[in-house]
Each structure stands twice: as C-alpha cells, then as structure tokens.
Design a protein around this motif. Structure first.
Motif, PDB file in Angstrom:
ATOM      1  N   ALA A 163      42.808  22.727  23.694  1.00 59.03           N
ATOM      2  CA  ALA A 163      43.388  23.537  24.764  1.00 59.03           C
ATOM      3  C   ALA A 163      44.178  24.671  24.117  1.00 59.03           C
ATOM      4  N   PRO A 164      44.080  25.886  24.668  1.00 55.34           N
ATOM      5  CA  PRO A 164      44.841  26.992  24.072  1.00 55.34           C
ATOM      6  C   PRO A 164      46.336  26.798  24.292  1.00 55.34           C
ATOM      7  N   LYS A 165      47.114  27.412  23.416  1.00 55.53           N
ATOM      8  CA  LYS A 165      48.575  27.333  23.556  1.00 55.53           C
ATOM      9  C   LYS A 165      49.067  28.215  24.699  1.00 55.53           C
ATOM     10  N   GLY A 166      48.389  29.336  24.935  1.00 54.53           N
ATOM     11  CA  GLY A 166      48.755  30.229  26.022  1.00 54.53           C
ATOM     12  C   GLY A 166      48.306  29.683  27.363  1.00 54.53           C
ATOM     13  N   ARG A 167      48.962  30.149  28.414  1.00 56.26           N
ATOM     14  CA  ARG A 167      48.594  29.747  29.773  1.00 56.26           C
ATOM     15  C   ARG A 167      47.305  30.470  30.148  1.00 56.26           C
ATOM     16  N   LEU A 168      46.295  29.705  30.555  1.00 52.63           N
ATOM     17  CA  LEU A 168      44.990  30.268  30.912  1.00 52.63           C
ATOM     18  C   LEU A 168      44.832  30.298  32.424  1.00 52.63           C
ATOM     19  N   GLN A 169      44.495  31.481  32.950  1.00 59.42           N
ATOM     20  CA  GLN A 169      44.233  31.649  34.379  1.00 59.42           C
ATOM     21  C   GLN A 169      42.814  32.182  34.554  1.00 59.42           C
ATOM     22  N   ILE A 170      42.041  31.505  35.371  1.00 56.09           N
ATOM     23  CA  ILE A 170      40.686  31.958  35.672  1.00 56.09           C
ATOM     24  C   ILE A 170      40.739  32.659  37.022  1.00 56.09           C
ATOM     25  N   ILE A 171      40.328  33.909  37.026  1.00 56.57           N
ATOM     26  CA  ILE A 171      40.416  34.748  38.225  1.00 56.57           C
ATOM     27  C   ILE A 171      39.010  34.960  38.780  1.00 56.57           C
ATOM     28  N   SER A 172      38.858  34.680  40.064  1.00 60.23           N
ATOM     29  CA  SER A 172      37.560  34.904  40.702  1.00 60.23           C
ATOM     30  C   SER A 172      37.738  35.780  41.929  1.00 60.23           C
ATOM     31  N   GLY A 173      36.655  36.347  42.364  1.00 52.78           N
ATOM     32  CA  GLY A 173      36.675  37.186  43.551  1.00 52.78           C
ATOM     33  C   GLY A 173      35.291  37.694  43.852  1.00 52.78           C
ATOM     34  N   ASP A 174      35.139  38.285  45.022  1.00 59.99           N
ATOM     35  CA  ASP A 174      33.834  38.789  45.442  1.00 59.99           C
ATOM     36  C   ASP A 174      33.495  40.139  44.831  1.00 59.99           C
ATOM     37  N   ASP A 175      34.505  40.877  44.401  1.00 58.90           N
ATOM     38  CA  ASP A 175      34.299  42.235  43.900  1.00 58.90           C
ATOM     39  C   ASP A 175      34.852  42.320  42.474  1.00 58.90           C
ATOM     40  N   GLU A 176      33.964  42.546  41.515  1.00 57.14           N
ATOM     41  CA  GLU A 176      34.381  42.579  40.110  1.00 57.14           C
ATOM     42  C   GLU A 176      35.464  43.626  39.850  1.00 57.14           C
ATOM     43  N   ALA A 177      35.364  44.789  40.488  1.00 59.73           N
ATOM     44  CA  ALA A 177      36.376  45.833  40.286  1.00 59.73           C
ATOM     45  C   ALA A 177      37.754  45.354  40.726  1.00 59.73           C
ATOM     46  N   HIS A 178      37.822  44.602  41.820  1.00 63.24           N
ATOM     47  CA  HIS A 178      39.109  44.071  42.266  1.00 63.24           C
ATOM     48  C   HIS A 178      39.645  43.027  41.300  1.00 63.24           C
ATOM     49  N   VAL A 179      38.761  42.209  40.736  1.00 64.27           N
ATOM     50  CA  VAL A 179      39.184  41.202  39.756  1.00 64.27           C
ATOM     51  C   VAL A 179      39.750  41.905  38.522  1.00 64.27           C
ATOM     52  N   ILE A 180      39.078  42.943  38.060  1.00 67.08           N
ATOM     53  CA  ILE A 180      39.554  43.694  36.889  1.00 67.08           C
ATOM     54  C   ILE A 180      40.914  44.328  37.184  1.00 67.08           C
ATOM     55  N   ASP A 181      41.050  44.956  38.349  1.00 66.03           N
ATOM     56  CA  ASP A 181      42.339  45.564  38.724  1.00 66.03           C
ATOM     57  C   ASP A 181      43.446  44.515  38.792  1.00 66.03           C
ATOM     58  N   TYR A 182      43.132  43.371  39.380  1.00 67.92           N
ATOM     59  CA  TYR A 182      44.131  42.299  39.494  1.00 67.92           C
ATOM     60  C   TYR A 182      44.582  41.841  38.103  1.00 67.92           C
ATOM     61  N   ILE A 183      43.633  41.597  37.215  1.00 71.36           N
ATOM     62  CA  ILE A 183      43.978  41.135  35.866  1.00 71.36           C
ATOM     63  C   ILE A 183      44.815  42.186  35.143  1.00 71.36           C
ATOM     64  N   ASN A 184      44.412  43.450  35.216  1.00 69.22           N
ATOM     65  CA  ASN A 184      45.192  44.514  34.568  1.00 69.22           C
ATOM     66  C   ASN A 184      46.601  44.606  35.142  1.00 69.22           C
ATOM     67  N   ASN A 185      46.734  44.558  36.470  1.00 65.43           N
ATOM     68  CA  ASN A 185      48.055  44.666  37.096  1.00 65.43           C
ATOM     69  C   ASN A 185      48.955  43.483  36.743  1.00 65.43           C
ATOM     70  N   GLU A 186      48.431  42.275  36.872  1.00 60.55           N
ATOM     71  CA  GLU A 186      49.230  41.092  36.551  1.00 60.55           C
ATOM     72  C   GLU A 186      49.547  41.041  35.056  1.00 60.55           C
ATOM     73  N   GLY A 187      48.589  41.426  34.244  1.00 60.29           N
ATOM     74  CA  GLY A 187      48.814  41.453  32.798  1.00 60.29           C
ATOM     75  C   GLY A 187      49.900  42.431  32.405  1.00 60.29           C
ATOM     76  N   GLN A 188      49.908  43.614  33.014  1.00 55.20           N
ATOM     77  CA  GLN A 188      50.938  44.603  32.702  1.00 55.20           C
ATOM     78  C   GLN A 188      52.327  44.125  33.119  1.00 55.20           C
ATOM     79  N   LYS A 189      52.415  43.410  34.235  1.00 53.92           N
ATOM     80  CA  LYS A 189      53.705  42.834  34.637  1.00 53.92           C
ATOM     81  C   LYS A 189      54.208  41.863  33.576  1.00 53.92           C
ATOM     82  N   LEU A 190      53.311  41.038  33.061  1.00 57.70           N
ATOM     83  CA  LEU A 190      53.701  40.069  32.035  1.00 57.70           C
ATOM     84  C   LEU A 190      54.106  40.772  30.737  1.00 57.70           C
ATOM     85  N   ILE A 191      53.358  41.806  30.361  1.00 51.97           N
ATOM     86  CA  ILE A 191      53.680  42.571  29.149  1.00 51.97           C
ATOM     87  C   ILE A 191      55.072  43.187  29.263  1.00 51.97           C
TER      88      ILE A 191
END
Length: 98
Positions: free
Chosen positions: A7-35
């Motif tokens: 198991a990885p040491k980092g927290r793993l989140q699997i993101i799904s959705g109907d629209d790939e562009a929305h999934v990419i935007d969500y990951i980028n937005n949430e990732g930037q908040k964490l950064i």
C-alpha cells in the motif's frame, strides 16, 4: 498473515466521473488546494492525459486500452510516488474507456 499487500504511504483517491475533462479539472483543483497547504501531490493518469495536469508528480500508467500495461505499471508507479514522498495521490477510475 503469510503475505503482506503493498500500500502506498500517501493517501490514494480514485476519482471517477462521466466526463474526463471534469475529472481532470477536479483533480487539478483539489491537488492545487493540497499543494497550497504544503502537501506534495501526485497523479496516476492514462498516457493520453498526462500533459493535462499541473501537480508535483505526474505518472502515466499506460494506454487506457491496454489493461496488461496498466496492470504491470501500477505497483511500480505507487513505489515511485513513495520514493518522491508524495502525500496525496489521485487516479482516474480506469474501468471505462473515455
């Protein structure tokens, strides 16, 4: 237990959705908040989307239509995330072709 599962040491989140562009935007937005809160953030992405992310570590798991490639890359990439000391890891739900 005879075997220990990796198991990885980092927290793993699997993101799904109907629209790939929305999934990419969500990951980028949430990732930037964490950064902004001092986390190191990585993403595991299909090859075709690897240039769509602006996070600390971006790793391609392979071509979405090649499950053998994806399966052989998964644990190697998780270990790379550990080696890079990634705190949070995002991944696509790769069950469906997009």
């Amino acid at each position: 237990m005879k075997y220990k599962h990796y198991a990885p040491k980092g927290r793993l989140q699997i993101i799904s959705g109907d629209d790939e562009a929305h999934v990419i935007d969500y990951i980028n937005n949430e990732g930037q908040k964490l950064i902004k809160n001092g986390h190191k953030v990585g993403v595991i992405t299909p090859e075709h989307a690897k240039d769509s992310f602006n996070l600390d570590v971006v790793e391609s798991i392979g071509h979405i239509d090649n499950p053998t490639e994806i399966g052989s890359n998964l644990f190697k990439i998780l270990r790379k995330m550990d080696d890079a000391k990634v705190d949070d890891i995002f991944s696509f739900d790769l069950k469906e072709k997009r």
